[in-house]
Design a protein around this motif. Sequence first.
Motif, mmCIF file in Angstrom:
data_model
loop_
_atom_site.group_PDB
_atom_site.id
_atom_site.type_symbol
_atom_site.label_atom_id
_atom_site.label_comp_id
_atom_site.label_asym_id
_atom_site.label_seq_id
_atom_site.Cartn_x
_atom_site.Cartn_y
_atom_site.Cartn_z
ATOM 1 N N ASP A 1 -9.635 5.653 3.508
ATOM 2 C CA ASP A 1 -8.386 5.083 3.036
ATOM 3 C C ASP A 1 -8.691 3.874 2.177
ATOM 4 O O ASP A 1 -9.725 3.216 2.349
ATOM 5 C CB ASP A 1 -7.497 4.687 4.221
ATOM 6 C CG ASP A 1 -6.118 4.234 3.776
ATOM 7 O OD1 ASP A 1 -5.385 5.067 3.218
ATOM 8 O OD2 ASP A 1 -5.790 3.047 3.974
ATOM 9 N N ASP B 1 0.846 -1.191 0.000
ATOM 10 C CA ASP B 1 0.000 0.000 0.000
ATOM 11 C C ASP B 1 0.881 1.239 0.000
ATOM 12 O O ASP B 1 1.636 1.482 0.946
ATOM 13 C CB ASP B 1 -0.910 -0.013 1.230
ATOM 14 C CG ASP B 1 -1.817 1.203 1.288
ATOM 15 O OD1 ASP B 1 -1.953 1.895 0.258
ATOM 16 O OD2 ASP B 1 -2.391 1.463 2.369
ATOM 17 N N LEU B 2 0.765 2.029 -1.041
ATOM 18 C CA LEU B 2 1.516 3.284 -1.157
ATOM 19 C C LEU B 2 0.593 4.496 -1.192
ATOM 20 O O LEU B 2 1.039 5.607 -1.458
ATOM 21 C CB LEU B 2 2.372 3.253 -2.431
ATOM 22 C CG LEU B 2 3.407 2.124 -2.527
ATOM 23 C CD1 LEU B 2 4.098 2.160 -3.881
ATOM 24 C CD2 LEU B 2 4.416 2.218 -1.397
ATOM 25 N N VAL B 3 -0.695 4.270 -0.914
ATOM 26 C CA VAL B 3 -1.692 5.332 -1.048
ATOM 27 C C VAL B 3 -2.046 5.880 0.331
ATOM 28 O O VAL B 3 -2.512 5.135 1.203
ATOM 29 C CB VAL B 3 -2.963 4.812 -1.737
ATOM 30 C CG1 VAL B 3 -3.982 5.935 -1.890
ATOM 31 C CG2 VAL B 3 -2.617 4.209 -3.087
ATOM 32 N N PRO B 4 -1.855 7.185 0.581
ATOM 33 C CA PRO B 4 -2.203 7.759 1.893
ATOM 34 C C PRO B 4 -3.701 7.967 2.020
ATOM 35 O O PRO B 4 -4.434 7.964 1.019
ATOM 36 C CB PRO B 4 -1.461 9.096 1.894
ATOM 37 C CG PRO B 4 -1.384 9.474 0.450
ATOM 38 C CD PRO B 4 -1.231 8.182 -0.303
ATOM 39 N N ARG C 1 -2.840 8.844 9.312
ATOM 40 C CA ARG C 1 -2.062 7.802 8.646
ATOM 41 C C ARG C 1 -2.901 6.529 8.584
ATOM 42 O O ARG C 1 -3.891 6.377 9.293
ATOM 43 C CB ARG C 1 -0.741 7.543 9.370
ATOM 44 C CG ARG C 1 -0.872 7.000 10.773
ATOM 45 C CD ARG C 1 0.504 6.676 11.381
ATOM 46 N NE ARG C 1 0.352 6.151 12.736
ATOM 47 C CZ ARG C 1 0.431 6.894 13.840
ATOM 48 N NH1 ARG C 1 0.664 8.199 13.740
ATOM 49 N NH2 ARG C 1 0.270 6.343 15.029
ATOM 50 N N ASP C 2 -2.477 5.612 7.721
ATOM 51 C CA ASP C 2 -3.196 4.348 7.588
ATOM 52 C C ASP C 2 -2.446 3.245 8.333
ATOM 53 O O ASP C 2 -1.455 3.496 9.031
ATOM 54 C CB ASP C 2 -3.424 4.006 6.113
ATOM 55 C CG ASP C 2 -2.122 3.856 5.328
ATOM 56 O OD1 ASP C 2 -1.058 3.659 5.956
ATOM 57 O OD2 ASP C 2 -2.170 3.929 4.083
ATOM 58 N N ASN D 1 1.279 5.082 5.532
ATOM 59 C CA ASN D 1 1.236 6.260 4.664
ATOM 60 C C ASN D 1 0.612 7.409 5.446
ATOM 61 O O ASN D 1 -0.447 7.257 6.064
ATOM 62 C CB ASN D 1 0.411 5.974 3.415
ATOM 63 C CG ASN D 1 0.989 4.834 2.599
ATOM 64 O OD1 ASN D 1 2.052 4.959 2.025
ATOM 65 N ND2 ASN D 1 0.278 3.706 2.578
ATOM 66 N N HIS D 2 1.266 8.555 5.399
ATOM 67 C CA HIS D 2 0.870 9.695 6.220
ATOM 68 C C HIS D 2 0.378 10.819 5.321
ATOM 69 O O HIS D 2 0.915 11.044 4.235
ATOM 70 C CB HIS D 2 2.069 10.169 7.053
ATOM 71 C CG HIS D 2 1.745 11.238 8.042
ATOM 72 N ND1 HIS D 2 2.012 12.561 7.816
ATOM 73 C CD2 HIS D 2 1.166 11.173 9.268
ATOM 74 C CE1 HIS D 2 1.618 13.275 8.868
ATOM 75 N NE2 HIS D 2 1.106 12.458 9.754
ATOM 76 N N VAL D 3 -0.647 11.546 5.759
ATOM 77 C CA VAL D 3 -1.174 12.679 4.993
ATOM 78 C C VAL D 3 -1.360 13.873 5.913
ATOM 79 O O VAL D 3 -1.741 13.723 7.077
ATOM 80 C CB VAL D 3 -2.518 12.317 4.314
ATOM 81 C CG1 VAL D 3 -3.595 11.992 5.334
ATOM 82 C CG2 VAL D 3 -2.992 13.446 3.404
#
Length: 724
Positions: free
Chosen positions: A431, A402-405, A484-485, A491-493
Motif C-alpha cells: 500500500d 489517501d484515496l489509493v487502495p 484494506r489500508d 480504502n478497500h480492494v
Amino acid sequence: MNFEVFLSSLDTTLIMVNNRTTVAVVPPDSVLAIQNQLSFQIKASAEPHLSRLVLNYLLDNGEGGSDTLFAMIGESGVLLVDDDDGGYHNVEKYYTNILDHQQVDYLRWDHHNLGSPPREMITHFPLIIWFCEWAFPSLTPEDRSALEYYLDNGGSLFISGQDIGWDLADPTGIENSQYSESSLHFYENYLRSIYMSDLSLSSRVFGQPGTIGQELVFEIYQPGIPVNFQFPDWIEPGEGASGCFRYENDKGAGVEFKGDSKVLNLGFGFEAMDGSRYDDPARISKVRLEFMRRLLNEYGPISREPIKDREFAPEPVIFQANISPLVKNINQISLFFKTDSMEDYQESLMIDYGNNAYQVEVDFNQYRGDVYYYFSLITPYYQFNSPAGSSENPFVFSIGQDLVPPVILHNSLRDIINQTTNRKAAIYVEDNMKVDTTSVILFYFTGTIKDSVKMVLRNENWYEAFIPPVCAFGDSLVYYFSARDIANPPNHVISEQYTYKVGKEDFEHGTGFWIADSNSWKLDDLECYSPDYSISTFPGQAYQNGQNVSLYLRNGLKRNKLQNCFLGFRTKYWIENNKDFGYIEVSSNGGIDWQTIHPLVTGEQENWILMNCELDSFYSETDDTLLLRFRLQTDSSQSKPMAGWFIDNIEIQQGSPVGITFNGQNFSKIETFKVLPNVPNPFNATTRITYFVETPGIIAIAHFKSGNRYQAIRGVHFPMGRKG
C-alpha cells in the motif's frame, strides 16, 4: 647497442609529459628495468574510459616493435564487462543503448581483447554488469576468482546469459571443461543459484512479487540465434536468495540476493527480454528500459529507503540514501526535492550517519500535495544520480488524503490431480501508506461450499492462508482476496477471482504430484497431447528390456470421494505386442496388492487416444485411500526399438465417460470394465475375483506376485454381465 623506448597514444584526453627514454647497451636475452618513468597527464574534462597506449621500442639498427597497453582513466559507478565474443552474436549494444538512453556513465571492459578484469580494479566499481550471451567459457577461473573477491568486498553484480548454469554447474556441460567443484561452489555460493536444467522449455517469463521483477511479463528470445539454439536455463534460488523471475511453466528463471553483497543472476540474457531473432539493438524496449532502471536504483552506487505516502507531515520527513561500500572518496551526497508549488528543485546536503547511510530531514508541515525527489552522488571521478533520469523521472510521494487502495499480487494456484491436505495460498499486499494487517481475507467457494479465512502476515508484505480439501474430483474451486489500508476512511480492494480444478494433471508444471522409479517416467517435450509436456517411460529413447517401472500418484485417492468417479487420460504407445505390457493399477491395501483397472496396454498406437477407467467400485465411506500407478513391464528382448508409453492430460471426474478409445478402436457406446476387490483377502488356497463387462468379449485374467506375472488364465469369450 642503444635501446629507445617511447610511449604514444591517440587518446586526445591524454597529454604526454615524459614519454621517451633511452637505455644504453642491451645484452642479448636480457631483462632490463627502465630507470626513468614514462608519464602522462589526464585532462580534467576526460570521461571515464579505457585508454589505449602503445609502448614502442627501437634499436640503433632500425629494428624494433611495440606492445599495446590499456589504462583505466577515472572511475565510474558502473563497469560493463563485455564477455560475449565467441558467441553467435555480439550484444553489447543492447546494454549500451539502454544505459546511454538513461544518461548513465559506465566503463566498458572488452573481455575478448583484455582478458579477465583484475580483481583490484573491479573493486572501484559499485555495480558490475557482466554479460555472457552464448559465449564459452562463460566465466573462466580467473573471472570467478576476481568476482569472488569483488563480492566478498560488498560489490553488486548483475550477470546474464543463457548457458552460465550449464557451463559451470552441470556435470554434462563438458564442452569447455568448465565444470568442477570450484565452478559449482562459485555458482551456488556466490551467484546464490541452484542449477536445475539446461532447457526451461518455456519462453514466457513472469516477474515475482516483492522482487526486482514485480509485474514485469515478457517473452524471451536470444537475438541472432536460431530457434533450435534457444537454451534458457532453469535455475532456482540458493540459500538466502529469492526467485525474481519464473517461466510460465513455474520453473525458476532468475535469482536475486541482497545481503553484504548483491547478486542478480538470470537464466537468459538481458538482451533476450522482449527480444526476437532479428531484434534491432537500437530499439529501446520498454521492458529492458524498466528492468535496467530498477537495476540501477536497487543495485547501483545509491539505493534508498522508500518513503510512504502520508495524510499529514507534522514531523520532518527523513530521506535516507544507502551508499555502496565500494564508493570511495565521496565529495558530497545531495537530496534534490521539489513540491507542486516549486518551480525548481532545492538541494540539501545529506549527513553521514555511519554504515554507509546518509540522511537529511525536510519539513513539509503545512504542505499538501506531491513531493518529487532524487539523490546525487559526487566523487572525484563521477556523478551518479538515482533514479536514473533524475529530474525527468524522480521518486515521488504524496501528503494528503489517501484515496489509493492496496495492491494485491498473487501467483494463481494450478490445477491439482489430488488435494488431500490444506493448500497454501500466498499473496503480496502493498500500500502507498500501510496495510491493515487484520483486514486481509481469503474467500473461496465451490458449487456447494462457500467460506472465508483470515490471512496471516508471514514476512514483509507476504500473507498466507490455507484452502481445505473441500472439492470433489472434477470440481473447480474459485477463490479471491480482499484487504484494506489504514486510511481514514480506509480504502478497500477485492482481487480478481482465481480458479483451480481438482482431479486434473497436464504435466505442464512438473511431476511434483508423482513418484517415479529411478531412470524412468520423466517429462517429455517431444510427444505431448497438450503443449508443452507429457510424461513417458524413457523420453528420447527406446524403452529398455527387462524393466518393471512404475509411476505412482504421490498421495492416495480418498475412497470416500470416488463415488461415481472415473479416471481418464490421453495416451499413445509403442509397446511390443503381446510381449511387453502397460498396466493401469490400483491398490486398496497400501501397495501390498495391486489390481488392474483396464485391459493391458500393448501394441502400437501412433495417435493420441482417450482411455477411461472406472473407479466407482472402489468407493468406500471410510477414510482410507486408493493408490494409483501406471506400470510398464518388458521382457528380455525387442524385435525392434520401441518408444514406450506416453501419457498426458490425466483427469479424475464424476459421472460416466462419454466413450472409450482403445487399441485404435472407437466405441460409441460406453464400455465399462470393472474388477472388484478379491474375497477373501488375504486368502489361503483360493480367492474369488469378481468382474463386470458391459459387452461380450474375450477376457484374460493374470495374477501377479511382487510385481511379476505369477499365474494366468488364457483369454476366454464371456457374455456381458457380472462374472466371477
